[in-house]
Design an enzyme around this catalytic site. Structure first.
Site, PDB file in Angstrom:
ATOM      1  N   GLU A 327     -93.142 -38.778  94.156  1.00 17.22           N
ATOM      2  CA  GLU A 327     -91.783 -39.729  94.551  1.00 17.22           C
ATOM      3  C   GLU A 327     -92.058 -40.749  95.599  1.00 17.22           C
ATOM      4  O   GLU A 327     -91.283 -40.894  96.604  1.00 17.22           O
ATOM      5  CB  GLU A 327     -90.721 -38.989  94.847  1.00 17.22           C
ATOM      6  CG  GLU A 327     -90.371 -37.858  93.840  1.00 17.22           C
ATOM      7  CD  GLU A 327     -89.027 -37.145  93.707  1.00 17.22           C
ATOM      8  OE1 GLU A 327     -88.703 -36.769  94.664  1.00 17.22           O
ATOM      9  OE2 GLU A 327     -88.387 -36.967  92.640  1.00 17.22           O
ATOM     10  N   ASP A 400     -87.605 -30.331  86.611  1.00 20.61           N
ATOM     11  CA  ASP A 400     -86.960 -30.256  88.151  1.00 20.61           C
ATOM     12  C   ASP A 400     -85.824 -29.367  88.328  1.00 20.61           C
ATOM     13  O   ASP A 400     -84.473 -30.146  88.209  1.00 20.61           O
ATOM     14  CB  ASP A 400     -86.835 -31.730  88.593  1.00 20.61           C
ATOM     15  CG  ASP A 400     -86.411 -31.799  89.979  1.00 20.61           C
ATOM     16  OD1 ASP A 400     -86.517 -30.864  90.689  1.00 20.61           O
ATOM     17  OD2 ASP A 400     -85.691 -33.033  90.261  1.00 20.61           O
ATOM     18  N   GLU A 428     -78.803 -27.934  93.587  1.00 24.81           N
ATOM     19  CA  GLU A 428     -78.432 -29.246  93.382  1.00 24.81           C
ATOM     20  C   GLU A 428     -78.108 -29.612  91.943  1.00 24.81           C
ATOM     21  O   GLU A 428     -77.057 -30.551  91.920  1.00 24.81           O
ATOM     22  CB  GLU A 428     -79.865 -29.883  93.353  1.00 24.81           C
ATOM     23  CG  GLU A 428     -80.310 -31.366  93.131  1.00 24.81           C
ATOM     24  CD  GLU A 428     -81.719 -31.941  93.125  1.00 24.81           C
ATOM     25  OE1 GLU A 428     -82.523 -31.309  93.826  1.00 24.81           O
ATOM     26  OE2 GLU A 428     -81.771 -32.957  92.782  1.00 24.81           O
TER      27      GLU A 428
END
Ligand code: GCW
Length: 736
Positions: A327, A400, A428
């Site tokens: 990332e 993820d 998340e």
């Protein structure tokens, strides 16, 4: 808590202020005094969840009748026991030198009495963190013994004994011996130095503060860190990475290191080591070197000096966690080197001091292939090339932290490299601070997945804890859900996920049922009328969130950026396609799902036979992973006889109903819970129920454009309009 306190007592303060103007009158002065006293006492009794599961003062259990304690009172573990026993019973146990009937003996191999019980060999085998809790019959006396080879193990043993008492499970005779499943049981805090927490839903960082160039340490900080360390020790967590994996180079600068040292000092007595995330370009960004190439000798020297400096400050420093070439972060590939080159260089610098490197495999840069295949493609060729103090940290699934993923195929494939699972405790992708989701069920599903790497039964648990693949290093990490909120985790039930992570890291064979029950008993009540329904709710909650968010193997349908609500239509121009939901659901008139079979991206090939073949075949692939591995026609007949489209509708609908049922369970439980925590949870369940409908309507109405089929009439009618939903932009302050 403060808000509620404010609402209730603000009128009282206003009256007080008015009265103060007349305080020359004796009677009014007395009145003010009593009102103030009342306010303080009420505040002290308010239930804000700060005590977590360590609420000894509220233990309503039958206590064992210990006649005295034979232990060295200056030992940390003994002090902890006496303190908690006093909280529970109102007395400390009297220290005795002679072993009478019902004496409690707490000690290590350094204590003569422990050696005399003949448990020395067993303790040595259990190691410095292991312990025994046994009832020993000696000279017609029953003696309860808590013993370990080391002080850390003794503390864990004491907390285990306390847990048995707290949960009302103290038996006639004890015969417990325990040692941890993983050597390193660590929380990864994604805390930034400005005090914010990436993907944190419980307030600011407990370690870092906004705007501090020269971090300061206050007494209040130390109290909080101590409470944090004690909670971790009570569940066996022995390490913490103090900063975000998206690390800033200046984390290693002198000012911050002083604060790291201060934190380490508070955590140490509780058996916790501190670790840091590092930025791979620190040598150039912080040290001013021309490069951060891991094979450059000045870079090697820079890290060696840095390691030496760190260990001078913190002799038991744990090591580094590294997110590299992921990332947009720098890494060894920027210099034409491999992950192994980068990890080994750091490992060599830490080796003389016993430090380790946790190197993350969360990478997805390699070419244009299916994102689910990329980590494997990058790391498999490096198998066997890492130093023995490197452990590769792999997220549970290949994408993820989605509500449900199959396990990452790296588990089982990298046989010559130590691998550690990375779990996400912070929610998340699971409703963040608002949804009640008990994650132990999800983690157990992952840990018990069969990789087939050494034949049937080669579960992820057994290959990562060293049972099947021997490695010198074993570890498990969890992304923390902790912040400055009074109740630490935002949602009271999110505390259960912190608890579960610790318990599973300690013993990956525990069932989610047992963990839920322990936690409920310790945190709320030992009353079975409360435990039974609430436990059922917790155990069902993971399946429920999957049902109303992403059933049947769907994944990544989230709104861009904040990952809270549904946006299967999301299309942000000039963004990586694999950040967009359409990349994953591929909905069209012909069907829905990602073809990862041999006719598609062939991600199934990364799994070991016979799992590979099972997943590859649309008829044998478990339905919970169907749309993860296959692009399936809308009319495909499912196992229960429904066609896929109808099944999707029914499953979303079921998810909504499950949350409504949770609301009922919780409302019925009101009589067993203090009003503050009751209302807090009740309010969040309302949001969850609302969100479940939002998810159902958004996904079904959007996918219906492709399926062109009606929503079955026994499914709750949509309450939203697709066009309105598409216009909704979430104000995250409302939802975080
Ligand atoms: O899950 C994603 C998150 C990022 C996170 C990244 C990672 C810390 O959306 O916020 O960055 O993964 O795990 O590195």
């Amino acid at each position: 808590m403060y808000k509620l306190f404010y609402i209730i007592f603000r009128p009282a303060f206003l009256i007080l202020n008015a009265l103060k103007l007349m305080r020359h009158l004796y009677i009014i002065r007395k009145f003010i005094f009593f009102i103030q006293l009342f306010i303080i006492v009420s505040a002290l009794h308010a239930e804000d969840g700060h005590q977590l599961w360590l609420r000894f003062d509220k233990t309503k259990a039958t206590f064992p009748c210990f006649s005295g304690i034979n232990a060295c009172d200056s030992r940390f573990a003994v002090k902890e026991f006496q303190y908690d026993w006093n909280e529970m019973t109102g007395n400390r146990l009297q220290v005795v030198n002679v072993l009478n009937n019902n004496t409690l003996v707490i000690g290590t191999l350094k204590d003569r009495n422990i050696v005399s019980f003949g448990v020395g060999n067993e303790l040595k085998q259990l190691g410095m963190e292991g312990y025994i809790i046994k009832t020993i019959h000696q000279n017609n006396k029953n003696i309860t013994v808590v013993a370990s080879a080391g002080d850390k193990g003794l503390l864990y043993g004491v907390f285990h004994l306390l847990r048995i008492i707290q949960t009302n499970k103290f038996p006639q005779s004890l015969n417990i011996s325990e040692k941890p499943s993983y050597a390193v049981r660590i929380l990864n805090h994604w805390d930034n130095q400005d005090g914010s927490v990436e993907r944190g839903y419980a307030g600011h960082s407990i370690f870092w503060r906004y705007g501090e160039k020269h971090p300061t340490v206050t007494d209040k900080d130390k109290v909080l860190w101590k409470e944090y360390a004690r909670a971790n020790a009570s569940i066996g967590i022995n390490g913490a990475v103090l900063n975000n994996v998206n690390a800033s180079p200046d984390m290693l600068s002198g000012a911050y290191m002083q604060k790291v040292k201060a934190i380490a000092e508070v955590l140490r007595p509780y058996g916790m080591k501190v670790y840091l995330s590092i930025n791979f370009s620190s040598p150039s960004a912080l040290g001013g070197l021309k490069t951060s190439d891991p094979l450059d000798k000045d870079v090697v020297k820079w890290w060696n000096i840095k390691a030496k400096e760190i260990y001078q400050l913190i002799p038991d420093f744990g090591g580094f966690l590294v997110k590299a070439n992921s990332e947009g972060l720098p890494g060894p590939q920027d210099f034409g080197r491999t992950h192994a080159d980068g990890a080994n260089m750091l490992a060599d610098a830490l080796k003389p001091y016993g430090g380790i490197v946790m190197w993350r495999a969360f990478v997805y840069n390699a070419g244009k292939d299916d994102r689910a295949k990329l980590a494997y493609k990058e790391f498999m060729p490096l198998d066997g090339q890492f130093r023995d103090n490197v452990i590769v940290q792999v997220k549970n699934g290949p994408i993820d932290f989605q509500p449900r993923e199959p396990f990452s195929p790296l588990f089982g494939a990298m046989k010559r490299t130590a691998l550690m699972p990375e779990l996400q405790i912070t929610q998340e992708y699971l409703g963040q601070g608002n949804h009640l989701v008990f994650l132990a069920s999800m983690w157990k599903e992952f840990l018990e997945s069969d990789t087939y790497c050494s034949g049937k039964g080669s579960t992820v648990a057994k290959i990562t804890d060293g049972t099947l693949l021997k490695s010198r290093l074993t570890a498990i990490g969890g992304v923390a859900n902790i912040g400055e909120d009074t109740n630490w985790c935002g949602h009271h039930f999110a505390q259960a996920n912190w608890y579960s992570f610790g318990r599973l890291a300690w013993n990956n064979r525990l069932s989610s049922d047992d963990i839920a029950e322990e936690w409920i008993r310790m945190t709320f009540s030992n009353d079975s009328n409360f435990i039974k329904p609430v436990k059922e709710m917790m155990l069902e909650s993971h399946e429920a969130v999957v049902n109303y968010m992403m059933p049947l193997g769907l994944h990544h349908l989230f709104a861009f950026g904040h990952h809270y609500g549904p946006e299967p239509w999301c299309d942000v121009p000039n963004t990586r396609p694999d950040w967009m939901p359409k990349y994953y659901h591929n909905a069209g008139e012909d069907g829905i799902g990602f073809d990862r079979s041999a006719t598609g991206s062939n991600a199934v090939e990364q799994y070991i036979s016979p799992l590979r073949e099972q997943l590859n075949n649309i008829d044998s692939c478990p339905e919970k992973y169907l749309l993860w591995f296959h692009h399936v026609p809308w009319h495909k007949k499912m196992k229960d006889g429904h066609m896929l489209w109808d099944e999707l509708c029914y499953t979303y609908n079921h998810g909504v109903k499950q949350v409504r049922q949770f609301q009922t369970i919780w409302d019925k439980a009101e009589q067993y819970v203090d009003s503050e925590r009751f209302i807090h949870v009740q309010t969040r369940l309302k949001i969850q129920a609302h969100d479940a409908v939002w998810w159902k309507d958004a996904c079904l109405l959007y996918f219906q454009q492709f399926s062109k089929r009606p929503i079955p009439y026994d499914v709750e009618r949509p309450v939203y309009d697709l066009n309105d939903l598409k216009k909704t932009k979430l104000n995250m302050t409302e939802h975080n």
